[in-house]
Design a protein around this motif. Structure first.
Motif, PDB file in Angstrom:
ATOM      1  N   ARG A 171      -7.133  21.529  71.023  1.00  0.00           N
ATOM      2  CA  ARG A 171      -6.293  21.693  70.178  1.00  0.00           C
ATOM      3  C   ARG A 171      -6.765  22.091  68.691  1.00  0.00           C
ATOM      4  NH1 ARG A 171      -2.696  15.746  70.273  1.00  0.00           N
ATOM      5  NH2 ARG A 171      -2.286  16.108  72.342  1.00  0.00           N
ATOM      6  N   GLU A 172      -8.038  22.005  68.487  1.00  0.00           N
ATOM      7  CA  GLU A 172      -8.848  22.596  67.475  1.00  0.00           C
ATOM      8  C   GLU A 172      -8.672  24.186  67.470  1.00  0.00           C
ATOM      9  OE1 GLU A 172     -12.937  21.983  65.350  1.00  0.00           O
ATOM     10  OE2 GLU A 172     -13.062  22.193  67.284  1.00  0.00           O
ATOM     11  N   ASP A 173      -8.592  24.613  66.294  1.00  0.00           N
ATOM     12  CA  ASP A 173      -8.402  26.243  66.054  1.00  0.00           C
ATOM     13  C   ASP A 173      -9.467  26.655  66.639  1.00  0.00           C
ATOM     14  OD1 ASP A 173      -9.873  27.411  63.899  1.00  0.00           O
ATOM     15  OD2 ASP A 173      -9.591  25.549  63.166  1.00  0.00           O
TER      16      ASP A 173
END
Length: 578
Positions: free
Chosen positions: A357-359
């Motif tokens: 989910r991290e950019d």
């Protein structure tokens, strides 16, 4: 029906907080919607948001807005959002308060339900609230009378709470810690004997409760092996039902050691493939299609027995690596960037899924730093595939690595593409490894490296192009970085280059020059025509590989005029700042 006035476009003055509070409670939906839109706009304005927070603080001092766990009803969701942000940034829940909020989730009032949901989500952000919150959720989900809509909301909360619990190093849960090995065996036995078509509503809820507890136990690294033993034992029991076997197989799959294979291209994660370790990708159809099969993995390396793109052998784990494969039936090469991740436990798999989910930019920068630090630690010339890998990594990390690498490792000839029979191709291919790095930097280097590149050039850390390479890629890398990042710093740097007469292209009559090309960048950036200052474009083969317009002065007097213009401009800027 009484209602407030709906604000139109002509009413541009923001409403007061008291007006918002009134209209957010309106019976008329358009009024509530318009008020919510106004509130969202107002909280995006720092000054107005600060004013609203001050008003909330004043209300709290007057006793109108008590602590979040004692909020009076009704309170609108929008007011709750402000309260979350300003009045009570930290929430502490006990089991009784968590149960009370669970009860409000089934209120007939939307505002009650929404505020309870927001409050529970906010509370879940603090690890100390997770035990009472998860205990309340677990108990509530075990209630057969829940409506489908409420059950969906609670299950979403449960999933979020489990993720937070896992990320918070799994604080103790009383309802889970009470489970003994004997209770675990009983759970598995009951699930292995289920018959889906004969289940009553109560049995369905009980089954969900058992599975919820088992899946939570999976995330405990000390329980996972025991759970796997129990599942295997139930699968070997002849009394197991068909439905029970499916449940046990699902649990076994979740408990298997696994891995992830990431494929990156041009700085983007293109796909993630999850694989079981020790089991072929397509075990039911051997030979029908190429099946990816890793038989071993740890935190350092993985061994591939068979694959679609990768060839059998050992590969690094935890860092990006380049791979070149032949495409069957075609005379082309397929370049790929892989990253393998070891996921030996259900907990590691969940944490990895959360990391996705991290950019993308942050992940790319971190993974780029890892592989580039490894290359640098090898203290050897960069390989052909690693040079190609650079173009797929983070520009900031690549730029910093490139300077350090070219400073610490000696340059050497580079023969990439020299076996190509087309001399047309050979003419623009760099002839040294450092030159090849600069070829990559030409498209992605950051301006911070431009001065360092000039030092490396002057110190002869980068071999000069020979007769088969016409472009001076180190200088082109520096100039292109300045073109990509216009500003005062790059302007000053370009201004220092105007007097340089070094050629940008070798073995060419009347070649383009560094100083003329830098002057062209400066002039165009400030709205001047290059022709006005005696600059002309030099046409060379494959000029597109330069990345910038290559220029020369038609007469040296024009160079002096550019320098005079630039110095006058600098003096003017200096005087205007004093």
């Amino acid at each position: 029906m009484a209602c407030s006035v709906v604000w139109g476009q002509e009413n541009r003055d923001p409403p007061s907080l008291s007006r918002l509070r009134k209209d957010l409670r309106s019976d008329f939906y358009p009024v509530r919607q318009q008020a919510a839109e106004w509130l969202e706009r107002l909280t995006q304005d720092p000054a107005r948001a600060r004013q609203l927070r001050e008003e909330w603080a004043k209300l709290r001092q007057q006793g109108d807005v008590p602590a979040i766990s004692q909020v009076p009803w009704p309170l609108t969701p929008e007011e709750a959002a402000l309260l979350d942000e300003a009045a009570s940034p930290s929430i502490s829940l006990n089991r009784e308060e968590a149960d009370s909020l669970m009860g409000r989730l089934v209120s007939n009032e939307f505002g009650h339900r929404e505020l309870a949901r927001r409050t529970l989500n906010l509370a879940a952000g603090d690890a100390q609230n997770l035990p009472p919150l998860m205990a309340a959720l677990h108990a509530r989900l075990g209630t057969p009378e829940l409506s489908p809509a409420t059950r969906n909301v609670l299950e979403e909360m449960w999933t979020s709470a489990v993720e937070a619990w896992c990320a918070a190093e799994q604080p103790p849960l009383d309802f889970l810690d009470r489970l003994s090995p004997a209770a675990l065996v009983q759970h598995l036995e009951r699930l292995s004997l289920v018959r889906q078509e004969r289940r009553s509503p109560d049995e369905k809820v009980n089954q969900s409760t058992l599975l919820r507890e088992l899946r939570l136990l999976m995330l405990r690294d000390d329980w996972a092996p025991r759970l796997m033993e129990g599942v295997e034992a139930r699968l070997s029991n002849p009394e197991i039902t068909e439905d029970g076997a499916r449940l046990m197989e699902s649990l076994r799959d979740d408990l298997r050691p696994a891995m992830a294979a990431e494929i990156w291209m041009e700085g983007r994660l293109m796909t993630v493939q999850f694989l079981y370790v020790g089991i072929p990708q397509w075990p039911d159809s051997p030979g029908a299609r190429t099946s990816t099969f890793f038989d071993r993995i740890d935190d350092d390396s993985a061994h591939l027995v068979n694959g679609n793109t990768l060839t059998p052998g050992d590969y690094p784990v935890g860092r990006m690596f380049p791979f070149e494969a032949n495409v069957p039936g075609l005379a082309v090469r397929a370049f790929r960037v892989f990253r393998l991740v070891n996921l030996p436990t259900p907990r590691s798999r969940l944490m990895y899924e959360l990391s996705l989910r991290e950019d993308m930019e942050t992940r790319l920068r971190r993974h780029s730093r890892t592989v580039l630090q490894w290359i640098e630690s090898e203290k050897r010339p960069i390989t052909d595939l690693e040079i190609e890998l650079l173009a797929h990594l983070d520009p900031v990390e690549v730029s910093r690595f490139a300077i350090q690498h070219m400073r610490s490792v000696d340059d050497e000839p580079w023969n990439f593409g020299r076996d190509n029979p087309s001399k047309h191709v050979e003419r623009f291919v760099p002839t040294s490894r450092h030159g090849a790095i600069c070829y990559v930097l030409r498209n992605m280097g950051t301006f911070e490296i431009a001065p360092d590149l000039v030092k490396l050039i002057d110190e002869k850390r980068i071999e000069a192009s020979d007769t088969s390479s016409i472009f001076h890629y180190p200088w082109l890398a520096a100039l292109n970085s300045a073109q990509r990042e216009p500003g005062e710093a790059s302007d000053r740097w370009l201004g220092t280059l105007v007097s340089r007469t070094d050629p940008l292209v070798a073995n060419t009559e009347n070649p383009p020059e560094i100083g003329a090309t830098a002057a062209g960048l400066l002039l165009r950036r400030h709205g001047f025509s290059t022709a006005r200052f005696g600059l002309e474009e030099v046409q060379v083969p494959n000029a597109r590989f330069a990345g910038i317009v290559l220029l020369r002065f038609t007469d040296e007097d024009w160079r002096h005029q550019v320098l005079e213009w630039w110095n006058e401009r600098q003096d003017y800027l200096h005087d205007s700042m004093e």
